[in-house]
Scaffold this motif. Sequence first.
Motif, PDB file in Angstrom:
ATOM      1  N   THR A  21       0.835  -1.198   0.000  1.00 50.05           N
ATOM      2  CA  THR A  21       0.000   0.000   0.000  1.00 50.05           C
ATOM      3  C   THR A  21       0.872   1.252   0.000  1.00 50.05           C
ATOM      4  N   PRO A  22       0.584   2.214  -0.863  1.00 55.36           N
ATOM      5  CA  PRO A  22       1.326   3.480  -0.816  1.00 55.36           C
ATOM      6  C   PRO A  22       1.131   4.187   0.519  1.00 55.36           C
ATOM      7  N   ARG A  23       2.135   4.949   0.904  1.00 48.23           N
ATOM      8  CA  ARG A  23       2.053   5.800   2.098  1.00 48.23           C
ATOM      9  C   ARG A  23       2.429   7.220   1.691  1.00 48.23           C
ATOM     10  N   LEU A  24       1.548   8.161   1.939  1.00 42.74           N
ATOM     11  CA  LEU A  24       1.802   9.576   1.666  1.00 42.74           C
ATOM     12  C   LEU A  24       2.229  10.232   2.971  1.00 42.74           C
ATOM     13  N   VAL A  25       3.512  10.530   3.072  1.00 39.65           N
ATOM     14  CA  VAL A  25       4.091  11.062   4.308  1.00 39.65           C
ATOM     15  C   VAL A  25       4.369  12.551   4.087  1.00 39.65           C
ATOM     16  N   LEU A  26       3.499  13.412   4.582  1.00 32.97           N
ATOM     17  CA  LEU A  26       3.649  14.841   4.350  1.00 32.97           C
ATOM     18  C   LEU A  26       4.834  15.434   5.102  1.00 32.97           C
ATOM     19  N   ALA A  27       5.291  14.742   6.150  1.00 30.98           N
ATOM     20  CA  ALA A  27       6.463  15.229   6.869  1.00 30.98           C
ATOM     21  C   ALA A  27       7.706  15.146   6.004  1.00 30.98           C
ATOM     22  N   GLY A  28       7.651  14.352   4.905  1.00 30.40           N
ATOM     23  CA  GLY A  28       8.798  14.196   4.015  1.00 30.40           C
ATOM     24  C   GLY A  28       9.090  15.429   3.179  1.00 30.40           C
ATOM     25  N   PRO A  29       8.173  15.796   2.272  1.00 26.13           N
ATOM     26  CA  PRO A  29       6.990  15.006   1.892  1.00 26.13           C
ATOM     27  C   PRO A  29       7.333  14.038   0.760  1.00 26.13           C
ATOM     28  N   PHE A  30       6.765  12.811   0.831  1.00 21.44           N
ATOM     29  CA  PHE A  30       7.011  11.820  -0.204  1.00 21.44           C
ATOM     30  C   PHE A  30       5.915  10.766  -0.203  1.00 21.44           C
TER      31      PHE A  30
END
Length: 251
Positions: A21-30
Amino acid sequence: MDVEITDSVGAQIVEGGLAHTPRLVLAGPFVTVGAYADQQEKEAELASTFGSAQWLWSEDDDLRFEVNDRELQSLCLYLPQDAATPDSVAQSWEHVRRIRGTLSTATNANFSAPQTTSYWVAPDATHLVCLRGSAAPADAGSLRLTVAPDLDLLFTQGKMVGWLLVDPARYLTASWEMPAPEAPAESTRSLLQRTLAMTMSSEVEAIEDGDEDAWRRLRDLSQTLHNEVEDRQRIDVLQSVIDRFIEWHAS
């Protein structure tokens, strides 16, 4: 089908794909897709794979391939921070021919795959589109290669020009954990669009310049997130991003 990841790296589209499953990590953001559960496991994977990876300030995406069959094993795609893709260009990708598969490289050597340079979020946050350079609108020779659930790599005339994530709010996470299993609330999609607009656009420059209206919009968003009742796991991710943003620019 033969394609090019970069001008110097060819690949073939083959059957398969990433089941993670994709993970959208805004702290990256990536956006990341892979078997790893944390940063340490992600870094350990580098030793057993080849391909492109971000090193220090290299501004490359992570596209990692398995050594034996040279097929895509994981990826980490970084969101650009500054430029917005023109609406007409980004929207042209929403209805492009879409096929499922994965990539198998023509080489087993490391290479550099540049990050995208502009982004666009649909007004209803149904799509996040990120493109390299001054990409032209999609045309009859364009395609979307679905390499993981709701994540497409974008090609025009056989050349990779960016990527697209469908329903990005669904995949919001604070860090390396899996996203919430249920579908996001409609309000979450809207609040994601507002969060990206405040933290990854011309609004940032206005905030840095002390523009009172921009600061008011930022604080209004923070209060709206604080008061939101639905979908708190995802809302907490957005709240954390905005709180850190306010703290950083207020100091």
